[in-house]
Design a protein around this motif. Sequence first.
Motif, mmCIF file in Angstrom:
data_model
loop_
_atom_site.group_PDB
_atom_site.id
_atom_site.type_symbol
_atom_site.label_atom_id
_atom_site.label_comp_id
_atom_site.label_asym_id
_atom_site.label_seq_id
_atom_site.Cartn_x
_atom_site.Cartn_y
_atom_site.Cartn_z
ATOM 1 N N THR A 42 -11.638 -63.510 5.329
ATOM 2 C CA THR A 42 -10.996 -62.399 6.016
ATOM 3 C C THR A 42 -10.808 -61.212 5.064
ATOM 4 O O THR A 42 -10.947 -61.338 3.851
ATOM 5 C CB THR A 42 -9.602 -62.780 6.536
ATOM 6 N N LYS A 43 -10.455 -60.081 5.631
ATOM 7 C CA LYS A 43 -10.004 -58.935 4.839
ATOM 8 C C LYS A 43 -8.752 -59.356 4.074
ATOM 9 O O LYS A 43 -7.954 -60.140 4.567
ATOM 10 C CB LYS A 43 -9.670 -57.775 5.779
ATOM 11 N N SER A 44 -8.610 -58.849 2.876
ATOM 12 C CA SER A 44 -7.386 -59.126 2.124
ATOM 13 C C SER A 44 -6.187 -58.538 2.867
ATOM 14 O O SER A 44 -6.183 -57.357 3.214
ATOM 15 C CB SER A 44 -7.463 -58.523 0.722
ATOM 16 N N VAL A 45 -5.184 -59.386 3.098
ATOM 17 C CA VAL A 45 -4.083 -58.980 3.960
ATOM 18 C C VAL A 45 -2.891 -58.456 3.167
ATOM 19 O O VAL A 45 -2.609 -58.887 2.053
ATOM 20 C CB VAL A 45 -3.595 -60.149 4.848
ATOM 21 N N THR A 46 -2.201 -57.503 3.788
ATOM 22 C CA THR A 46 -0.861 -57.121 3.373
ATOM 23 C C THR A 46 0.071 -57.466 4.533
ATOM 24 O O THR A 46 -0.383 -57.810 5.627
ATOM 25 C CB THR A 46 -0.782 -55.616 3.049
ATOM 26 N N ARG A 47 1.346 -57.412 4.290
ATOM 27 C CA ARG A 47 2.314 -57.844 5.300
ATOM 28 C C ARG A 47 2.162 -57.035 6.594
ATOM 29 O O ARG A 47 2.126 -57.584 7.691
ATOM 30 C CB ARG A 47 3.729 -57.688 4.742
ATOM 31 N N GLN A 48 2.058 -55.728 6.450
ATOM 32 C CA GLN A 48 1.902 -54.843 7.592
ATOM 33 C C GLN A 48 0.520 -54.195 7.559
ATOM 34 O O GLN A 48 -0.147 -54.163 6.525
ATOM 35 C CB GLN A 48 2.985 -53.746 7.576
ATOM 36 N N LYS A 49 0.117 -53.670 8.699
ATOM 37 C CA LYS A 49 -1.129 -52.919 8.790
ATOM 38 C C LYS A 49 -1.130 -51.799 7.760
ATOM 39 O O LYS A 49 -0.107 -51.159 7.521
ATOM 40 C CB LYS A 49 -1.269 -52.337 10.201
ATOM 41 N N ARG A 50 -2.290 -51.567 7.141
ATOM 42 C CA ARG A 50 -2.375 -50.582 6.063
ATOM 43 C C ARG A 50 -3.641 -49.739 6.229
ATOM 44 O O ARG A 50 -4.728 -50.281 6.425
ATOM 45 C CB ARG A 50 -2.358 -51.311 4.723
ATOM 46 N N GLN A 51 -3.482 -48.428 6.125
ATOM 47 C CA GLN A 51 -4.622 -47.520 6.298
ATOM 48 C C GLN A 51 -5.532 -47.484 5.069
ATOM 49 O O GLN A 51 -6.734 -47.247 5.186
ATOM 50 C CB GLN A 51 -4.114 -46.097 6.585
ATOM 51 N N GLY A 52 -4.965 -47.718 3.893
ATOM 52 C CA GLY A 52 -5.767 -47.645 2.679
ATOM 53 C C GLY A 52 -5.838 -46.234 2.133
ATOM 54 O O GLY A 52 -5.097 -45.341 2.545
ATOM 55 N N ASN A 53 -6.751 -46.031 1.200
ATOM 56 C CA ASN A 53 -6.882 -44.747 0.529
ATOM 57 C C ASN A 53 -7.590 -43.721 1.410
ATOM 58 O O ASN A 53 -8.309 -44.076 2.344
ATOM 59 C CB ASN A 53 -7.663 -44.919 -0.780
ATOM 60 N N PRO A 54 -7.437 -42.432 1.089
ATOM 61 C CA PRO A 54 -8.092 -41.389 1.880
ATOM 62 C C PRO A 54 -9.617 -41.418 1.737
ATOM 63 O O PRO A 54 -10.147 -41.845 0.712
ATOM 64 C CB PRO A 54 -7.497 -40.093 1.313
ATOM 65 N N GLU A 55 -10.306 -40.941 2.768
ATOM 66 C CA GLU A 55 -11.773 -40.842 2.755
ATOM 67 C C GLU A 55 -12.191 -39.561 2.022
ATOM 68 O O GLU A 55 -11.426 -38.590 1.998
ATOM 69 C CB GLU A 55 -12.280 -40.799 4.208
ATOM 70 N N PRO A 56 -13.414 -39.548 1.469
ATOM 71 C CA PRO A 56 -14.348 -40.667 1.339
ATOM 72 C C PRO A 56 -13.909 -41.625 0.239
ATOM 73 O O PRO A 56 -13.480 -41.183 -0.838
ATOM 74 C CB PRO A 56 -15.665 -39.984 0.974
ATOM 75 N N ARG A 57 -14.035 -42.918 0.524
ATOM 76 C CA ARG A 57 -13.566 -43.928 -0.425
ATOM 77 C C ARG A 57 -14.637 -44.970 -0.743
ATOM 78 O O ARG A 57 -14.386 -45.924 -1.485
ATOM 79 C CB ARG A 57 -12.313 -44.604 0.109
#
Length: 311
Positions: A42-57
């Motif tokens: 699976t995708k590496s999980v965090t406790r809550q949904k996470r958007q991640g870094n800004p694009e382009p990434r």
Amino acid sequence: MFETFFKNYTFQSPLMNASGVHCMTIEELDEMADSKAGTFVTKSVTRQKRQGNPEPRYYGTPLGSINSMGLPNLGFDYYLDYVSKRQKTVSQPIFFSVASMSMEENIETLKKLEDSDFQGFTELNLSCPNVAGKPQVAYDFDLTENILTEVFSFFTKPLGVKLPPYFDIAHFDQMATILNQFPLAFVNSINSVGNGLIIDPEKEQVVIKPKEGFGGIGGQYIKPVALANVRVFYTRLNPSIQIIGTGGIVSGQDAFEHLLCGASMLQIGTQLYKEGTSVFARILAELEVIMKAKGYTNIEQFRGKLKTIEE
């Protein structure tokens, strides 16, 4: 021909995705399940949904990629719900990746996983190089030992760790000594080579936005480093700790070399991102040609049997 023995299970192929690639959504995970991969993570999980870094990434190059994703994912509950439902109908175990924003959150997530009905393998990522302001845990040997001590005080399900690349024999020896103290199921080596830089010469600027352009390097660039790390840990860890080889697998030849170094399973990241799930069938077909030419009928006949040059 490709049967792979991993702990108490037999997989029909040693290939799988690397966490972070083709595993964000249920749709992508289902596509992985329908591919020629032996299993998936699976995708590496965090406790809550996470958007991640800004694009382009993410930026692809002819020899690989650079990325600074920042752990985008749909949250722990989303992936636990998926794997819980799937394991009721499929006997093949799934890998569940945990890589939260702090070690406290990692511990909390692992406790939830311990108390859940999840029956697969857990991959604890100690090597995420792309979260701004967060160092890679696995480069701090004392912290790594303390974390694993705490984890194994309560976690009883099969668990392995994903490691960054190491570059010094003394560091290989130190980390192997630490890992051998614990009942790990596996070690996944390597994560991307952290904090590389790729430049667009026409624009005279970096190619990704986060961290002023610095990001993890993957693909063909890192295969020699990955092979070295796989070999080192295969020869230094307890035989009960199996190795997942990750880094620079583009062809059947690359897969063969990782297996020769001692890997039991192989994860594919950059090339899966570029090619899609058809990459697994292609690499297996290329591996089959190599094995037949050498007279091998199964992987165990050559796995881990890398030769050195003698006097």
